[in-house]
Design an enzyme around this catalytic site. Structure first.
Site, PDB file in Angstrom:
ATOM      1  CE  LYS A  30       0.978   1.611   4.248  1.00 23.61           C
ATOM      2  NZ  LYS A  30       1.108   2.173   5.124  1.00 23.61           N
ATOM      3  CG  ASP A 157      -1.275   0.098   8.017  1.00 24.68           C
ATOM      4  OD1 ASP A 157      -1.894   1.032   8.188  1.00 24.68           O
ATOM      5  OD2 ASP A 157      -0.123   0.232   7.375  1.00 24.68           O
TER       6      ASP A 157
END
Ligand code: C5P
Length: 327
Positions: A30, A157
């Site tokens: 990401k 996350d």
């Protein structure tokens, strides 16, 4: 694929699936397109407002069942990655097995391409892929609520990587709102040779916090309206000034990318990786050729990815049961 500096990881398409595995789960990296630190929490962590984006730099996880119980993990990586009990993949597997009362065992092969300590979320993405892959391997009825609870327990996350694509994250990043994909641009990822400690990055914040809430709102509006100019203008990361003070080499990388025509250069998470946005793929070609002043790391073009559809598939090299399809 052209690269700068020492070679980065080989793209997934260059490697076949290893033989003898049943399922494969893809674990993308990401970027934080924007990151505002909005407050300090009593537990020592900080509340964030961030926009996450998955990209096409991916680890692969391969799974097969074992006759007896027990979960084992083998890691294939260019740089040493712990494969022991503190690896998030094993922790995810043990948590899932415990929570769902699973009696079967599993072998897992983790093929790493996402560098650690770069703000790309590799370990968290691997953990999410392990939850999804093992749910399918063990034939568990999908339970999104339980999956999300386990993800939060594994790390801030991890919940994002269960959904992927583009999303606003609040709290420690676990409160998620899906967003449309970002405006069409050409993206470059630069991963320096050095790493940044997340704890040090948060320690480098000024006591007053700068909280770029407004910038984040404008970044989100730009994404929603598909406005590439505004999108590039509002890329921001509150951790960046402190991280650049600790690692001045990042300032040089940013300057080179800007001189080379980047409309925006951002730090992802607490670094050390940076991304740059360009008007077109043609703008990237000269940068990816050697000798542009970018050194001390590797660069490659990357693409934003939408959602995690089809993250778990049958491994191409498993021919034992052609009718098996992951739940
Ligand atoms: O998430 P991780 O455990 O890698 O974070 C390392 C450290 O970074 C934490 O112990 C905390 O000091 C700091 N941190 C923070 N706020 C966050 C994430 C990390 O203060 N949202």
């Amino acid at each position: 694929m052209p690269r700068v500096g020492r070679p980065g990881p080989r793209p997934a398409a260059d490697e076949g699936d290893p033989p003898g595995w049943t399922l494969r789960a893809v674990a993308p990296a990401k970027l934080n397109l924007g990151l505002a630190v909005v407050g300090k929490r009593p537990d020592g962590y900080h509340d964030l407002l961030t926009i996450f984006q998955t990209i096409d730099l991916e680890d692969d996880l391969f799974f097969r069942e074992t006759v007896g119980p027990g979960i084992s993990l083998r890691v294939e990586a260019e740089e040493p990655i712990p494969g022991g009990a503190d690896n998030l993949v094993l922790r995810a597997a043990e948590l899932l097995a415990g929570a769902r009362g699973v009696a079967q065992g599993a072998e897992i092969l983790l093929r790493k391409r996402i560098p650690a300590g770069a703000g790309l979320g590799g370990g968290s993405s691997d953990a999410a892929a392990a939850l999804l892959g093992l749910e399918a391997l063990w034939g568990l009825a999908p339970d999104p609520e339980e999956r999300r609870r386990l993800a939060i327990e594994l790390g801030s996350d991890v919940p994002f990587f269960l959904v992927g694509g583009t999303a606003r994250g609040e709290g420690r990043g676990e409160i998620l709102t899906p967003l449309p994909g970002p405006p069409e641009m050409a993206w470059l990822l630069f991963v320096p040779d050095f790493r940044v400690s997340t704890a040090d990055a948060f320690r480098s914040l000024p006591p007053t916090l700068t909280a770029s809430r407004q910038e984040l709102k404008m970044l989100e509006d730009a994404i929603i309206h598909g406005d590439s100019e505004a999108f590039a203008r509002h890329v921001v990361n509150d951790l960046e000034p402190g991280v650049v003070r600790m690692e001045p080499r990042l300032a040089r990388i940013r300057d080179v990318l800007r001189r080379r025509g980047a409309r925006a250069v951002g730090l992802t998470g607490s670094g050390s990786a940076m991304f740059a946005l360009f008007g077109s793929q043609g703008d990237l070609a000269p940068i990816l050729d050697a000798g542009t002043g970018l050194s001390g790391g590797w660069a490659r073009s990357c693409r934003p990815m939408d959602s995690r559809a089809a993250v778990v598939t049958r491994s191409h090299d498993d021919h034992r049961d052609p009718d098996c399809s992951p739940g």
